[in-house]
Write an enzyme that holds these catalytic residues in place. Sequence first.
Site, mmCIF file in Angstrom:
data_model
loop_
_atom_site.group_PDB
_atom_site.id
_atom_site.type_symbol
_atom_site.label_atom_id
_atom_site.label_comp_id
_atom_site.label_asym_id
_atom_site.label_seq_id
_atom_site.Cartn_x
_atom_site.Cartn_y
_atom_site.Cartn_z
ATOM 1 N N THR A 133 0.826 -1.206 0.000
ATOM 2 C CA THR A 133 0.000 0.000 0.000
ATOM 3 C C THR A 133 0.865 1.263 0.000
ATOM 4 O O THR A 133 2.011 1.236 0.461
ATOM 5 C CB THR A 133 -0.891 -0.006 1.269
ATOM 6 O OG1 THR A 133 -1.467 1.279 1.445
ATOM 7 C CG2 THR A 133 -0.099 -0.334 2.522
ATOM 8 N N ASP A 134 0.275 2.365 -0.473
ATOM 9 C CA ASP A 134 0.987 3.647 -0.401
ATOM 10 C C ASP A 134 1.037 4.182 1.033
ATOM 11 O O ASP A 134 1.776 5.125 1.313
ATOM 12 C CB ASP A 134 0.343 4.686 -1.334
ATOM 13 C CG ASP A 134 -1.122 4.969 -1.027
ATOM 14 O OD1 ASP A 134 -1.688 4.336 -0.116
ATOM 15 O OD2 ASP A 134 -1.706 5.836 -1.708
ATOM 16 N N GLU A 135 0.277 3.552 1.947
ATOM 17 C CA GLU A 135 0.247 4.066 3.322
ATOM 18 C C GLU A 135 1.582 3.869 4.039
ATOM 19 O O GLU A 135 1.828 4.502 5.067
ATOM 20 C CB GLU A 135 -0.899 3.425 4.114
ATOM 21 C CG GLU A 135 -2.237 3.745 3.477
ATOM 22 C CD GLU A 135 -3.435 3.449 4.353
ATOM 23 O OE1 GLU A 135 -3.318 3.517 5.580
ATOM 24 O OE2 GLU A 135 -4.499 3.147 3.782
ATOM 25 N N TYR A 159 -1.602 -0.578 10.942
ATOM 26 C CA TYR A 159 -1.775 -1.244 9.633
ATOM 27 C C TYR A 159 -0.595 -0.906 8.721
ATOM 28 O O TYR A 159 0.061 -1.802 8.173
ATOM 29 C CB TYR A 159 -3.091 -0.803 8.984
ATOM 30 C CG TYR A 159 -3.162 -1.095 7.493
ATOM 31 C CD1 TYR A 159 -3.204 -2.415 7.022
ATOM 32 C CD2 TYR A 159 -3.185 -0.066 6.550
ATOM 33 C CE1 TYR A 159 -3.252 -2.687 5.653
ATOM 34 C CE2 TYR A 159 -3.241 -0.335 5.193
ATOM 35 C CZ TYR A 159 -3.268 -1.646 4.740
ATOM 36 O OH TYR A 159 -3.317 -1.910 3.385
ATOM 37 N N LYS A 163 2.407 -3.366 7.210
ATOM 38 C CA LYS A 163 2.660 -3.542 5.771
ATOM 39 C C LYS A 163 4.101 -3.144 5.447
ATOM 40 O O LYS A 163 4.775 -3.780 4.630
ATOM 41 C CB LYS A 163 1.681 -2.721 4.938
ATOM 42 C CG LYS A 163 0.234 -3.185 5.000
ATOM 43 C CD LYS A 163 0.003 -4.574 4.425
ATOM 44 C CE LYS A 163 0.183 -4.653 2.943
ATOM 45 N NZ LYS A 163 -0.237 -5.987 2.421
HETATM 46 N N1 LIG Z 1 -8.058 -1.779 -0.357
HETATM 47 C C1 LIG Z 1 -7.157 -0.922 -0.812
HETATM 48 O O1 LIG Z 1 -7.502 0.194 -1.240
HETATM 49 C C2 LIG Z 1 -5.700 -1.305 -0.873
HETATM 50 C C3 LIG Z 1 -4.790 -0.402 -1.423
HETATM 51 C C4 LIG Z 1 -3.448 -0.779 -1.521
HETATM 52 C C5 LIG Z 1 -3.038 -2.027 -1.077
HETATM 53 N N2 LIG Z 1 -3.932 -2.880 -0.528
HETATM 54 C C6 LIG Z 1 -3.451 -4.212 -0.112
HETATM 55 O O2 LIG Z 1 -4.106 -5.169 -0.929
HETATM 56 C C7 LIG Z 1 -4.326 -6.387 -0.216
HETATM 57 C C8 LIG Z 1 -5.786 -6.779 -0.274
HETATM 58 O O3 LIG Z 1 -6.580 -5.728 0.298
HETATM 59 P P1 LIG Z 1 -8.173 -5.809 0.308
HETATM 60 O O4 LIG Z 1 -8.673 -4.415 0.363
HETATM 61 O O5 LIG Z 1 -8.639 -6.730 -0.758
HETATM 62 O O6 LIG Z 1 -8.410 -6.485 1.717
HETATM 63 P P2 LIG Z 1 -9.559 -7.468 2.212
HETATM 64 O O7 LIG Z 1 -9.587 -7.297 3.687
HETATM 65 O O8 LIG Z 1 -10.819 -7.277 1.441
HETATM 66 O O9 LIG Z 1 -8.998 -8.904 1.835
HETATM 67 C C9 LIG Z 1 -7.987 -9.540 2.572
HETATM 68 C C10 LIG Z 1 -8.188 -11.035 2.468
HETATM 69 O O10 LIG Z 1 -7.156 -11.680 3.195
HETATM 70 C C11 LIG Z 1 -7.733 -12.759 3.886
HETATM 71 N N3 LIG Z 1 -6.908 -13.096 5.047
HETATM 72 C C12 LIG Z 1 -6.765 -12.388 6.208
HETATM 73 N N4 LIG Z 1 -5.940 -13.040 7.040
HETATM 74 C C13 LIG Z 1 -5.543 -14.174 6.394
HETATM 75 C C14 LIG Z 1 -4.674 -15.248 6.714
HETATM 76 N N5 LIG Z 1 -4.034 -15.296 7.900
HETATM 77 N N6 LIG Z 1 -4.505 -16.251 5.816
HETATM 78 C C15 LIG Z 1 -5.154 -16.214 4.627
HETATM 79 N N7 LIG Z 1 -5.978 -15.218 4.260
HETATM 80 C C16 LIG Z 1 -6.176 -14.211 5.131
HETATM 81 C C17 LIG Z 1 -9.119 -12.283 4.301
HETATM 82 O O11 LIG Z 1 -9.982 -13.390 4.560
HETATM 83 C C18 LIG Z 1 -9.533 -11.503 3.067
HETATM 84 O O12 LIG Z 1 -10.201 -12.325 2.122
HETATM 85 C C19 LIG Z 1 -3.810 -6.122 1.203
HETATM 86 O O13 LIG Z 1 -2.525 -6.660 1.310
HETATM 87 C C20 LIG Z 1 -3.790 -4.609 1.327
HETATM 88 O O14 LIG Z 1 -2.778 -4.193 2.216
HETATM 89 C C21 LIG Z 1 -5.260 -2.550 -0.407
#
Ligand SMILES: NC(=O)c1ccc[n+]([C@@H]2O[C@H](COP(=O)([O-])OP(=O)(O)OC[C@H]3O[C@@H](n4cnc5c(N)ncnc54)[C@H](O)[C@@H]3O)[C@@H](O)[C@H]2O)c1
Length: 358
Positions: A133-135, A159, A163
């Site tokens: 993430t950009d965070e 968080y 990351k």
């Molecule tokens: N949402 C955003 O805008 C955004 C932006 C940049 C980066 N990200 C990154 O992208 C990734 C996905 O984000 P998202 O928004 O889809 O999140 P999300 O919370 O919707 O999905 C995360 C998934 O990981 C699974 N999970 C959690 N713990 C687990 C474990 N121990 N073993 C297996 N699976 C597990 C959860 O069940 C869920 O399905 C993350 O790594 C997040 O940091 C998200």
Amino acid sequence: MRKLLVTGAAGFIGSNFVHYWHQSNPEDRLVVLDALTYAGNRANLSACEGAGWYAFVQGSICDQGLVEGLLREHEIDTLVHFAAESHVDRSITGPDAFIETNIVGTHTLLKCAKKVWLDEGMQSEHLFHHVSTDEVYGTLGPWDPAFSESTPYAPNSPYAASKAASDHLVRSYHHTYGLNVTTSNCSNNYGPYHFPEKLIPLCLLNILMGESLPIYGDGKQIRDWLFVDDHARGIELIIRNGRRGETYNIGGNNEWANIDVVKLLCSIVDQRFADNPRLSGRFPDSPCASATPAGSLIAYVEDRPGHDTRYAINAEKIMTELGYQPVEDFESGLNKTVNWYLANEAWWQSILNGSTRS
Ligand SMILES: NC(=O)c1ccc[n+]([C@@H]2O[C@H](COP(=O)([O-])OP(=O)(O)OC[C@H]3O[C@@H](n4cnc5c(N)ncnc54)[C@H](O)[C@@H]3O)[C@@H](O)[C@H]2O)c1
């Protein structure tokens, strides 16, 4: 043909990635691993169930034996790592789960990849792609240049800190052991399958149900927004052509203050109700059902502690090196998102009713 293991694939971005990847690479095989925590929703992948190219495994990335077994059994050559605890607010009230999943979990995956791909020599052409993430870069002032890949890390929430730690571990496995890795740091995503506690789906569903639209502080916090398929497109380019050991920022060049995001969303929903009178019958509690603007629901609430004021992504590296360009602008992407939520009420109702939480 690639054989992918996609972690966290039942979440928001992971599930969109699985659909995107299969459409553009139908010959590839995908094994998905998800613990189905509160945000993980197997229904996000129901369209894939039973297909020969797809296998779903419920389990944790912290389970070393399980992950090693999957890498061997399915002869995985590409691991795409989305699994995470991802909600900043939850990291403030309960950071332990973020340390466990985001740091320990990522390290477990790295250990498994090293053992099977390097120590046992199973895949010379392997790749561990880490989604971040950009965070991790912290916050920007109004006139600061956007985050680039060389911006120093300065995470402000548990968080973001978890990351950041995982990014460093991924990097270290490349430099110490020679594991082929890439990392992408992306801005805020939006689109289908977005869990309804996040800003855009929360506000959309609250408009439909006539509930207030909570805006933290003055709503002036600026974020860069990217349609989720454009994120998947960027990851695909990195997996195919990205230089191993490198990180790439993925962004939409699309900075908006939170309050303006909500106002744009309100105007799209107002227009949708005006164009389609049947929506008033489906959602009678919405102000739009009586031609009252959705914006009347906006309510300012106390700001979140440590709330970053601005994130902006400089995506020049992926654009110039790999030819990346987002396809959607904010209005087209938001319209697609609103269409998806209107067409998939059963999906979000089951989450609101708690029937898909585990
Ligand atoms: N949402 C955003 O805008 C955004 C932006 C940049 C980066 N990200 C990154 O992208 C990734 C996905 O984000 P998202 O928004 O889809 O999140 P999300 O919370 O919707 O999905 C995360 C998934 O990981 C699974 N999970 C959690 N713990 C687990 C474990 N121990 N073993 C297996 N699976 C597990 C959860 O069940 C869920 O399905 C993350 O790594 C997040 O940091 C998200």
